[in-house]
Structures are given as C-alpha cells and as structure tokens.
Design a protein around this motif. Structure first.
Motif, short mmCIF file in Angstrom:
data_model
loop_
_atom_site.label_atom_id
_atom_site.label_comp_id
_atom_site.label_asym_id
_atom_site.label_seq_id
_atom_site.Cartn_x
_atom_site.Cartn_y
_atom_site.Cartn_z
N TYR A 57 -11.46 4.57 5.59
CA TYR A 57 -12.32 5.48 6.37
C TYR A 57 -13.18 6.38 5.48
N LYS A 58 -13.45 5.93 4.26
CA LYS A 58 -14.27 6.69 3.31
C LYS A 58 -13.69 8.06 3.00
N ARG A 59 -12.39 8.28 3.28
CA ARG A 59 -11.82 9.60 3.01
C ARG A 59 -10.36 9.64 2.60
N PHE A 60 -9.63 8.54 2.73
CA PHE A 60 -8.22 8.52 2.33
C PHE A 60 -8.06 7.65 1.08
N ILE A 61 -7.53 8.24 0.02
CA ILE A 61 -7.22 7.49 -1.19
C ILE A 61 -5.71 7.27 -1.19
N THR A 62 -5.30 6.02 -1.16
CA THR A 62 -3.87 5.70 -1.19
C THR A 62 -3.59 4.97 -2.50
N ILE A 63 -2.66 5.53 -3.26
CA ILE A 63 -2.22 4.91 -4.51
C ILE A 63 -0.82 4.36 -4.27
N GLY A 64 -0.64 3.08 -4.61
CA GLY A 64 0.66 2.44 -4.47
C GLY A 64 1.22 2.09 -5.84
N LEU A 65 2.53 2.24 -5.99
CA LEU A 65 3.21 1.97 -7.27
C LEU A 65 4.41 1.08 -7.04
N ASN A 66 4.42 -0.07 -7.72
CA ASN A 66 5.55 -0.98 -7.65
C ASN A 66 6.66 -0.43 -8.54
N GLN A 67 7.65 0.19 -7.93
CA GLN A 67 8.74 0.81 -8.70
C GLN A 67 9.76 -0.20 -9.20
N GLU A 68 9.63 -1.45 -8.75
CA GLU A 68 10.52 -2.49 -9.26
C GLU A 68 10.15 -2.85 -10.69
N VAL A 69 8.89 -2.64 -11.07
CA VAL A 69 8.46 -2.90 -12.45
C VAL A 69 8.84 -1.70 -13.31
N ASN A 70 8.33 -0.53 -12.96
CA ASN A 70 8.69 0.73 -13.62
C ASN A 70 8.48 1.84 -12.61
#
Length: 161
Positions: A57-70
C-alpha cells in the motif's frame, strides 16, 4: 543475505513499519534500493542473516527474517532500527510510532493517532468490520493471515462497543 520475501518460511520473524503517509513512486524505488543494500549486508556477529522485505500500500515496510538460518541479536535488531530511523529522517516520515492506527476506508488507507481511532469507534465511524492493520503480528504466517483483518479480530476490538 537478501532473499525474496515470498521464499521465507512461515516461521520467519517479521517487523512491520507503517508510514504516516504514502511514499511516492520515486521514493519507493529509492527505499527498495536502500532495503536491498541493508538486508544484503545485515549480519549477526559476522554471520549473514537471511532476510527479505515487501512494501504494501505504498506505506508499510515489512522485514522478514528466517531465524532457522540465524536469529537476530540485540545488535542486529538495533542496526535494523537505526536503518529505519535513517529512512524516517531522509523521507520525513514517521515509521516507528506505535501509537497510531492504520485502517482501510474503501481502498484508501487511513492513518490516525490511537486517540482519534478511539473517537471514530465511539462515533461508529469505524466498526468491528473495518479492516485494520495489526502490526503486532510476530511471524510470516501471522502476517499472511492476521495482519489485515476486521477490527473485531484484532487488538483494535477493545475500542468497539
């Protein structure tokens, strides 16, 4: 290590930053480049973090992190917050204020202080069916199923009578 957000497992941790305004197309291009650069070099104690992002929506930045790697450490989380703070300064936006609510009015995304949202609920300008953005979701699975939901199905329901 930057990966496509879609390829991250559902158990991946997510952080959602909502902007107090929509980004322009030019800003989105620049922000995506900056996110690419940051996530490519984001590490925990020298080890790569497998992360991806999406902007909705040109306004939400979602950062995802794979915690299975680190998994992220305090230092790596601090680095990501510092990165978001630089975006705030550079684009004159508010991304870290958790006391604001975003919700849909038709196809438009409204952004209001929590106190104003309370008043809207009291005046029945927003209802339990109003689609809200629950930025408190913890992982990608919750993000996909519970981020964009009717107010009655999120923490916002406490303001509905």
């Amino acid at each position: 290590m930057l990966v496509p957000f879609e390829s991250l497992p559902d158990s991946s941790r997510v952080w959602i930053y909502q902007s107090n305004r929509s980004f322009t197309e030019e800003e989105l291009v620049e922000i995506k480049q900056k996110l690419d650069e940051f996530l490519t070099q984001w590490t925990v104690h020298g080890a790569n973090l497998q992360a991806g992002y999406e902007i909705k929506y040109k306004r939400f930045i979602t950062i995802g992190l794979n915690q299975e790697v680190n998994a992220a450490s305090g230092c790596s989380i601090d680095a990501s917050v510092h990165f978001i703070q630089t975006l705030e300064k550079e684009y004159n936006v508010d991304l870290l204020d958790k006391m604001n609510v975003s919700f849909k009015q038709g196809e438009f995304v409204a952004y209001k202080p929590l106190t104003d949202f309370r008043k809207l609920a009291k005046n029945k300008s927003v209802s339990p069916k109003t689609i809200v953005f629950n930025n408190l979701v913890n992982n990608k699975a919750e993000y996909l199923s519970d981020w964009e939901v009717p107010a009655a199905e999120s923490w916002h329901k406490r303001f509905m009578s």
